[in-house]
Design an enzyme around this catalytic site. Structure first.
Site, PDB file in Angstrom:
ATOM      1  CE  LYS A  38      -3.870  -2.225   2.218  1.00 46.03           C
ATOM      2  NZ  LYS A  38      -4.839  -2.578   3.520  1.00 46.03           N
ATOM      3  CD  GLN A  81      -3.521  -4.466   6.479  1.00 43.18           C
ATOM      4  OE1 GLN A  81      -3.515  -3.243   5.823  1.00 43.18           O
ATOM      5  NE2 GLN A  81      -4.142  -5.469   5.854  1.00 43.18           N
ATOM      6  CG  ASP A 110      -9.688   0.178   5.074  1.00 43.36           C
ATOM      7  OD1 ASP A 110      -9.209  -0.308   3.901  1.00 43.36           O
ATOM      8  OD2 ASP A 110      -8.998  -0.353   6.258  1.00 43.36           O
TER       9      ASP A 110
HETATM   10  N1  GUN Z   1      -7.150  -6.744   6.059  1.00 43.32           N
HETATM   11  C1  GUN Z   1      -7.378  -7.564   5.231  1.00 43.32           C
HETATM   12  N2  GUN Z   1      -7.952  -6.650   4.192  1.00 43.32           N
HETATM   13  C2  GUN Z   1      -7.962  -5.454   4.659  1.00 43.32           C
HETATM   14  C3  GUN Z   1      -8.307  -4.061   4.202  1.00 43.32           C
HETATM   15  O1  GUN Z   1      -8.927  -4.029   3.084  1.00 43.32           O
HETATM   16  N3  GUN Z   1      -8.252  -3.034   5.063  1.00 43.32           N
HETATM   17  C4  GUN Z   1      -7.539  -3.232   6.038  1.00 43.32           C
HETATM   18  N4  GUN Z   1      -7.368  -2.134   6.907  1.00 43.32           N
HETATM   19  N5  GUN Z   1      -7.208  -4.469   6.745  1.00 43.32           N
HETATM   20  C5  GUN Z   1      -7.343  -5.385   5.879  1.00 43.32           C
END
Ligand code: GUN
Length: 287
Positions: free
Chosen positions: A53, A97, A120
């Site tokens: 990311k 995350q 998100d």
């Molecule tokens: N863990 C797995 N997928 C995601 C996501 O799309 N966002 C976040 N913050 N954590 C994740």
């Protein structure tokens, strides 16, 4: 039949060219789009996701800030950081995350992020907006799936769609997006009695369960469009989806591969949400 592939890498690259232009245009007006990422603990998959990311932000001219906490972190410290980032005008997106270590109440952490920075799309305000068809941040993975369907010219309106999986991150928002686009939507999950029975009628299948190759070609309607959200690591280290690509691609008309399908689109939609947030701030300043 041999299915046409919906190439997530190609679509992501195409969309990100536009992002670089938009980020540069904002920088000229004194705003550098900025995403803050919080990573707690040492889950190896989470570390890879966060690294990817951050690298994607840099390539698109989006600034990123990374805050790391140990596995035994005090939730109060993380909540304190979120409050600080909420108040910081130079931060446009905040992402924690998941998963979080067990001493955390993940819902409380997600609710602590201000809805206007919740790139998100996990905050109740954004979830509610999606459910009611109002504007808000849309979760990145299902939004990426919708972009892939759009890019391939798939007719969603009137289609029978089956979503496999009912998670807050993918399954539920995916079902809402398909519904809003005019599909007749069925959500299947671990308690569904006869998955194959539902799949037999599906023009569009979205698999998001985390079970390697559980959807096989014989379960699909000929000509179905198959979107594979699964990212499963096999014993030999290779990645595979929730769909058995070899048999499914013989029956489907369109299919997303793993890797190179939904994965790159998830990050692309995160960048899109961060830019949207920064552009909103710029507009508010100009108003
Ligand atoms: N863990 C797995 N997928 C995601 C996501 O799309 N966002 C976040 N913050 N954590 C994740």
């Amino acid at each position: 039949m041999s299915a046409r592939i919906i190439d997530g890498n190609a679509l992501a690259a195409q969309m990100r060219t536009d992002f670089t232009t938009r980020a540069a245009a904002m920088a000229q007006q004194g705003i550098t789009p900025c995403l803050a990422v919080i990573l707690v603990g040492s889950d190896p998959a989470s570390q890879v996701y966060v690294r990817n990311k951050i690298a994607a932000c840099e390539k698109s001219g989006i600034k990123s800030l990374k805050f790391e906490y140990p596995q035994d972190a005090n939730p109060a410290d993380v909540l304190g950081k979120i409050a600080e980032l909420n108040a910081d005008q130079s931060v446009h997106g905040i992402l924690v995350q998941l998963p979080l270590p067990r001493q955390f109440d993940a819902d409380a952490v997600l609710e602590a992020i201000h809805a206007s920075k919740d790139v998100d799309g996990f905050h109740a305000e954004n979830v509610g907006a999606l459910a009611q068809g109002r504007p808000g941040f849309i979760p990145c993975t299902p939004n990426g799936c919708m972009e892939m369907l759009k890019s391939a010219g798939v007719q969603v309106k009137g289609a029978e769609a089956v979503v496999i999986g009912r998670s807050n991150i993918v399954g539920k928002p995916m079902a809402l997006l398909l519904l809003q686009a005019g599909a007749t939507v069925t959500v299947c999950h671990s308690q569904t009695r006869d998955l194959a029975e539902h799949l037999r009628r599906a023009d569009i299948v979205v698999a998001a369960v985390g079970k390697p190759r559980m959807v096989t070609g014989d379960m699909l309607k000929p000509g179905a469009v198959v979107v594979d959200v699964g990212i499963n690591r096999l014993d030999d280290g290779k990645l595979c989806g929730d769909v058995d690509f070899a048999s499914a691609s013989e029956v489907a008309s369109l299919i997303t591969p793993v890797p190179g399908g939904v994965g790159p689109m998830t990050i692309t939609m995160l960048l899109a949400n961060t830019l949207q947030s920064a552009e909103r701030q710029l507009k508010a300043r100009q108003a």
